[in-house]
Scaffold this active site. Structure first.
Site, PDB file in Angstrom:
ATOM      1  N   HIS A 138      44.064  36.690  43.994  1.00 50.90           N
ATOM      2  CA  HIS A 138      43.291  37.932  44.050  1.00 50.90           C
ATOM      3  C   HIS A 138      42.084  37.771  44.967  1.00 50.90           C
ATOM      4  O   HIS A 138      41.808  38.645  45.803  1.00 50.90           O
ATOM      5  CB  HIS A 138      42.829  38.313  42.639  1.00 50.90           C
ATOM      6  CG  HIS A 138      41.793  39.390  42.593  1.00 50.90           C
ATOM      7  ND1 HIS A 138      42.097  40.715  42.339  1.00 50.90           N
ATOM      8  CD2 HIS A 138      40.439  39.348  42.788  1.00 50.90           C
ATOM      9  CE1 HIS A 138      40.986  41.428  42.371  1.00 50.90           C
ATOM     10  NE2 HIS A 138      39.962  40.621  42.644  1.00 50.90           N
ATOM     11  N   GLU A 139      41.372  36.662  44.833  1.00 50.26           N
ATOM     12  CA  GLU A 139      40.199  36.429  45.681  1.00 50.26           C
ATOM     13  C   GLU A 139      40.591  36.297  47.146  1.00 50.26           C
ATOM     14  O   GLU A 139      39.917  36.815  48.036  1.00 50.26           O
ATOM     15  CB  GLU A 139      39.456  35.173  45.206  1.00 50.26           C
ATOM     16  CG  GLU A 139      38.794  35.316  43.845  1.00 50.26           C
ATOM     17  CD  GLU A 139      37.763  36.446  43.835  1.00 50.26           C
ATOM     18  OE1 GLU A 139      36.783  36.362  44.599  1.00 50.26           O
ATOM     19  OE2 GLU A 139      37.944  37.404  43.067  1.00 50.26           O
ATOM     20  N   HIS A 142      41.100  39.606  48.836  1.00 50.67           N
ATOM     21  CA  HIS A 142      39.860  40.201  49.349  1.00 50.67           C
ATOM     22  C   HIS A 142      39.529  39.651  50.738  1.00 50.67           C
ATOM     23  O   HIS A 142      39.080  40.383  51.621  1.00 50.67           O
ATOM     24  CB  HIS A 142      38.692  39.899  48.401  1.00 50.67           C
ATOM     25  CG  HIS A 142      38.617  40.800  47.205  1.00 50.67           C
ATOM     26  ND1 HIS A 142      38.606  42.185  47.307  1.00 50.67           N
ATOM     27  CD2 HIS A 142      38.538  40.511  45.875  1.00 50.67           C
ATOM     28  CE1 HIS A 142      38.521  42.708  46.099  1.00 50.67           C
ATOM     29  NE2 HIS A 142      38.485  41.720  45.211  1.00 50.67           N
ATOM     30  N   GLU A 180      39.512  46.768  44.211  1.00 49.92           N
ATOM     31  CA  GLU A 180      39.990  45.854  43.170  1.00 49.92           C
ATOM     32  C   GLU A 180      41.461  46.108  42.868  1.00 49.92           C
ATOM     33  O   GLU A 180      42.232  45.160  42.682  1.00 49.92           O
ATOM     34  CB  GLU A 180      39.150  46.002  41.903  1.00 49.92           C
ATOM     35  CG  GLU A 180      37.705  45.565  42.051  1.00 49.92           C
ATOM     36  CD  GLU A 180      37.568  44.104  42.454  1.00 49.92           C
ATOM     37  OE1 GLU A 180      38.465  43.284  42.119  1.00 49.92           O
ATOM     38  OE2 GLU A 180      36.569  43.764  43.113  1.00 49.92           O
TER      39      GLU A 180
END
Length: 261
Positions: A138-139, A142, A180
């Site tokens: 997930h990071e 980004h 998100e």
């Protein structure tokens, strides 16, 4: 790609806010003090921009109590991040660990090459290997979506007014819940396990509610960089809610995995 327009809109909103604030400051300086006021306002804007850009990373990581860790100290974490970076064709970020017992993670920087990822001790303790893999993915999503520049800039700007409610307003104006959702989807696909990320988000949200951080100072300015809201949902912490509801994030991940409702 479906996420391109939201990313552009998110960045455009931040640029428009910066332009509006700069224009207002220059106009006020010119109206009240003439040419000298315009010059002073320009100098102040340059100083503020420089501080927000170059000191955001240090401010955020210091507020988080983060320290760099080597591959020798955290070999499993390093191997995990390296594997996912290779799959995503991203450079390896610098890795740091915060002593916070609340499970959370954030990534700060202005490009893929300057990214720094910080995990809390709580995160590394409570998540399974599959859940940690999904959270790291997930990071990295980004990073690959170029979210970091705007997020880090807004954290730096908010840190300059971190001790007044204006910081919360700045974060709301420069944050977008859709980022998100998009990072959840792309991260789940990168890790190959949407349900692992859904499980991780449930754990993080539950632990964050039980062990909320204090919404003050520079930590409050960095709250939107974390994977989940780190403060209490009541009182002053409520002002800094920039994340979408965890239940909706989980629902979307379950749909992505084809989970029966």
């Amino acid at each position: 790609m479906g996420g391109v327009a939201p990313v552009h809109s998110y960045g455009l909103r931040a640029v428009m806010l910066a332009a509006l604030l700069s224009g207002a400051a220059l106009l006020a300086g010119a109206v009240w003090f003439g040419t000298a006021g315009l010059a002073v306002a320009s100098a102040v804007l340059f100083a503020v921009g420089w501080a927000a850009y170059f000191h955001s990373e240090r401010t955020v990581l210091t507020a988080f109590g983060a320290r760099p860790v080597s591959e020798v100290e955290r070999p499993e974490l390093y191997r995990l991040v390296q594997e996912l970076c290779s799959a995503a064709r991203l450079p390896m970020p610098r890795l740091l660990v915060s002593p916070a017992v609340q499970p959370n993670v954030l990534t700060v920087g202005y490009s893929a090459r300057s990214a720094a990822m910080c995990c809390t001790e709580g995160l590394l303790r409570v998540l399974t290997p599959a859940e940690l893999r999904a959270v790291v993915a997930h990071e990295l999503a980004h990073v690959s979506r170029h979210d970091l520049g705007v997020s880090s800039w807004s954290a730096g700007l908010a840190s300059l007014v971190a001790f007044c409610p204006l910081s919360a307003l700045l974060l709301h104006l420069t944050s977008a819940p859709v980022r998100e959702y998009d990072a959840d989807a792309e991260g789940a696909l990168l890790a190959g396990d949407p349900m692992a990320l859904a499980s991780a988000l449930r754990k993080i949200d539950m632990q964050a509610a039980a062990l909320p951080l204090r919404p003050r100072g520079f930590l409050a300015a960095a709250s939107h960089l974390m994977i989940a809201h780190p403060f209490s949902y009541g009182g002053f912490g409520r002002l800094f809610i920039t994340h979408p509801p965890t239940g909706e994030r989980v629902r979307r991940l379950e749909a992505l995995a084809g989970y029966p409702r």
